[in-house]
Motif scaffolding. Structure first.
Motif, short mmCIF file in Angstrom:
data_model
loop_
_atom_site.label_atom_id
_atom_site.label_comp_id
_atom_site.label_asym_id
_atom_site.label_seq_id
_atom_site.Cartn_x
_atom_site.Cartn_y
_atom_site.Cartn_z
N TYR A 28 120.68 9.02 89.78
CA TYR A 28 121.43 8.09 90.64
C TYR A 28 122.94 8.34 90.54
N GLU A 29 123.65 7.90 91.55
CA GLU A 29 125.12 8.01 91.62
C GLU A 29 125.74 7.46 90.34
N GLY A 30 126.55 8.24 89.67
CA GLY A 30 127.27 7.74 88.49
C GLY A 30 126.45 7.76 87.21
N GLN A 31 125.14 8.01 87.34
CA GLN A 31 124.28 7.96 86.13
C GLN A 31 124.39 9.29 85.38
N ILE A 32 124.48 9.22 84.04
CA ILE A 32 124.45 10.45 83.25
C ILE A 32 123.30 10.36 82.26
N MET A 33 122.88 11.54 81.79
CA MET A 33 121.74 11.59 80.86
C MET A 33 122.09 12.44 79.65
N GLY A 34 121.40 12.11 78.57
CA GLY A 34 121.65 12.89 77.36
C GLY A 34 120.49 12.77 76.40
N ARG A 35 120.69 13.29 75.17
CA ARG A 35 119.65 13.27 74.15
C ARG A 35 120.09 12.50 72.93
N SER A 36 119.21 11.67 72.42
CA SER A 36 119.48 11.00 71.14
C SER A 36 119.20 12.01 70.02
N PRO A 37 119.53 11.69 68.76
CA PRO A 37 119.18 12.62 67.67
C PRO A 37 117.68 12.89 67.60
N TRP A 38 116.86 11.92 68.14
CA TRP A 38 115.40 12.07 68.08
C TRP A 38 114.87 12.68 69.37
N MET A 39 115.76 13.41 70.08
CA MET A 39 115.33 14.16 71.26
C MET A 39 114.87 13.27 72.40
N GLN A 40 115.18 11.96 72.31
CA GLN A 40 114.79 11.08 73.42
C GLN A 40 115.79 11.27 74.56
N SER A 41 115.28 11.20 75.77
CA SER A 41 116.14 11.27 76.94
C SER A 41 116.75 9.89 77.14
N VAL A 42 118.08 9.80 77.23
CA VAL A 42 118.76 8.51 77.36
C VAL A 42 119.59 8.53 78.65
N HIS A 43 119.44 7.49 79.49
CA HIS A 43 120.29 7.47 80.69
C HIS A 43 121.17 6.22 80.67
N VAL A 44 122.38 6.40 81.20
CA VAL A 44 123.40 5.35 81.19
C VAL A 44 124.03 5.30 82.58
N LYS A 45 124.27 4.07 83.07
CA LYS A 45 124.90 3.93 84.39
C LYS A 45 126.41 4.19 84.29
N ASP A 46 127.03 4.53 85.42
CA ASP A 46 128.50 4.64 85.52
C ASP A 46 129.12 5.34 84.32
N GLY A 47 128.55 6.49 83.95
CA GLY A 47 129.08 7.12 82.74
C GLY A 47 129.66 8.50 82.96
N GLU A 48 129.93 8.85 84.22
CA GLU A 48 130.36 10.23 84.50
C GLU A 48 131.53 10.68 83.63
N ALA A 49 132.38 9.73 83.28
CA ALA A 49 133.57 10.08 82.49
C ALA A 49 133.18 10.62 81.12
N TYR A 50 131.93 10.37 80.73
CA TYR A 50 131.52 10.76 79.38
C TYR A 50 130.61 11.98 79.37
N ALA A 51 130.48 12.64 80.53
CA ALA A 51 129.64 13.84 80.60
C ALA A 51 130.15 14.89 79.61
N GLY A 52 129.26 15.47 78.86
CA GLY A 52 129.64 16.53 77.92
C GLY A 52 130.13 16.00 76.58
N ARG A 53 130.03 14.68 76.39
CA ARG A 53 130.52 14.10 75.12
C ARG A 53 129.42 13.43 74.32
N LEU A 54 129.71 13.33 73.00
CA LEU A 54 128.82 12.60 72.09
C LEU A 54 129.33 11.16 72.06
N MET A 55 128.50 10.19 72.45
CA MET A 55 128.98 8.81 72.54
C MET A 55 128.01 7.83 71.89
N PRO A 56 128.52 6.81 71.19
CA PRO A 56 127.62 5.77 70.66
C PRO A 56 127.12 4.91 71.82
N VAL A 57 125.83 4.69 71.84
CA VAL A 57 125.18 3.93 72.92
C VAL A 57 124.31 2.84 72.32
#
Ligand code: SF4
Length: 461
Positions: free
Chosen positions: A401-430
């Motif tokens: 979705y528009e503005g949604q970014i995805m990443g991996r937790s330490p346990w390889m889980q797929s995590v998605h966050v809304k309105d997070g484009e500014a954080y693409a490519g970064r390690l962030m606490p969620v």
């Protein structure tokens, strides 16, 4: 610039190899394209692990052939190459089944693609089966590959190839050859290049990665644990993973490292294939189910919050209801964060393929369904246990979705966050707000107001 389309099938090693093929062909003016339409060259990097996988290749080749014909009518052309494990296993047969294919190249010789392209383009080897290379060369391809281009925040790095285990259902020892471990300076150089190009996480790859034994700086042979400790010294590298492991090669030093090296992620893919000792024996896995349990126990002792995934085969020749029940029992006991399960698929040239006692397809289907239900249930429970917890996520791709970014937790889980484009490519606490069947939803802590954050965190208490 010439357009190059590479399609990877199967394992992460193929994904890594595809990236390296693009690096090898770039000096010839090829840049990667998203699709084979209008491409000057197409490489199918194939997987031979199951029948369905290799048959898929021929139907895909049929579609690509039409595009080649269309380009020819417009005065253009297209080079079609088949690479990977089907290329290695079927070789010349590919030219007879698909005579419009120009190049067939195995996993150990794709560094010679430029010569094969030259053969096709200037020496009239187009479509006549001359441009083929299935060598297991003396000099490893790694010594002749250009520096990796990389560029992602999470990258694969092949450290070991081939396998000496000869499980009776597996083609890898035949298509990838004997175990080969790259030397440490070479791996370290590639890790530096990848982290300088932005990689924060590296996944070390090998068909039997924990059997790694490469030459160190002083000529001594070092194992995976020592290699990981060495790589962990790279400041820009924040996360290290490795796959795929064999239970027999989980030595105590590697197990202990899971408890001491914070850059080593608390998630391990450790295939067991079956919970039945009789089937493990017939598979030539060289260990029984109890041995596997003990390895898991030791890992949980070293790193209590570690989570596991695995591979399972149902319907292996001779598998009885009791054998299958033993697999289900082992899965219940271990409790997996996720796991892959497949019906046994006879592979030409593997010992198990000729066994009398093949299990009927209907029985395989029934068992696979039961196993997958149990595994999905465990995965959902594992994910739901994260609601209200805070975890670090490496955001490495856009979401649906528009503005949604995805990443991996330490346990390889797929995590998605809304309105997070500014954080693409970064390690962030969620903070995790929802656990689903195969993913988590969350909010970047920095975003969540104090009250919202406290509410979310309180939800679990
Ligand atoms: S250890 Fe893995 S790669 Fe090696 S033969 Fe067995 S299944 Fe295949």
């Amino acid at each position: 610039m010439k357009k190059l389309y590479i399609k990877s099938y199967g394992c992460q090693m193929n994904v890594y190899d595809s990236g390296r093929m693009a690096d090898v062909l770039a000096p010839l003016g090829f840049t990667q394209a998203e699709d084979y339409i209008d491409s000057d060259m197409v490489v199918l990097n194939t997987c031979h692990i199951r029948e369905k996988a290799s048959e898929k290749i021929y139907s895909e080749l049929g579609r690509i052939r039409q595009e080649k014909e269309r380009r020819k009518k417009l005065g253009g052309d297209m080079i079609i190459a088949v690479a990977g494990c089907v290329a290695q296993a079927e070789g010349h047969e590919i030219f007879s089944r698909a005579p419009f294919v120009d190049i067939v190249v195995g996993p150990q010789s794709y560094h010679r693609l430029p010569e094969l392209v030259a053969k096709v383009e200037s020496h009239g080897a187009r479509g006549n089966g001359l441009a083929i290379d299935l060598d297991f060369p003396e000099v490893s391809k790694f010594d002749l590959l250009p520096a990796p281009s990389g560029g992602g925040v999470s990258e694969f790095l092949s450290i070991q190839e081939g396998c000496d285990q000869f499980c009776t259902f597996c083609v890898v020892p035949y298509t990838r050859g004997a175990e080969y471990s790259r030397n440490v300076p070479e791996i370290y150089r590639e890790a530096l290049t990848l982290t300088q190009n932005g990689a924060i996480e590296l996944t070390l790859l090998g068909q039997n990665v924990n059997a790694y034994h490469g030459l160190g700086l002083d000529g001594e042979t070092i194992n995976l644990a020592k290699l990981i400790r060495h790589l962990a010294k790279i400041p820009a590298l924040k996360r290290i993973r490795y796959t795929t492991s064999h239970p027999l090669d989980m030595d105590d030093e590697l197990i202990a490292l899971h408890g001491t090296e914070e850059k080593l992620m608390p998630f391990l893919h450790l295939p067991v294939q079956s919970g039945s000792d009789a089937i493990l024996k017939a598979m030539n896995r060289k260990h029984d189910a109890d041995y596997y349990r003990k390895v898991i126990e030791k890992l949980r002792h070293a790193r209590p919050d570690i989570a596991f995934s695995s591979d399972f085969i149902v319907g292996f020749p001779g598998e009885t209801d009791e054998d299958f029940a033993a697999t289900m029992e082992l899965v219940r006991e271990i409790g997996y964060a996720q796991a892959y399960s497949f019906k046994y698929s006879p592979r030409p040239g593997t010992p198990a393929a000729d066994k009398e006692s093949q299990v009927p397809e209907a029985v395989k289907d029934e068992r696979l369904q039961q196993l997958q239900e149990l595994i999905s249930h465990q995965q959902r429970k594992f994910n739901e246990s994260f609601v209200g917890r805070e975890t670090e996520v490496l955001f490495d791709r856009k979401g649906k979705y528009e503005g949604q970014i995805m990443g991996r937790s330490p346990w390889m889980q797929s995590v998605h966050v809304k309105d997070g484009e500014a954080y693409a490519g970064r390690l962030m606490p969620v903070v995790i707000t929802e656990g689903r069947g195969s993913s988590l939803a969350g909010e970047i802590v920095e975003f969540a107001s104090d009250t919202r954050y406290n509410t979310l965190m309180r939800n679990t208490k």
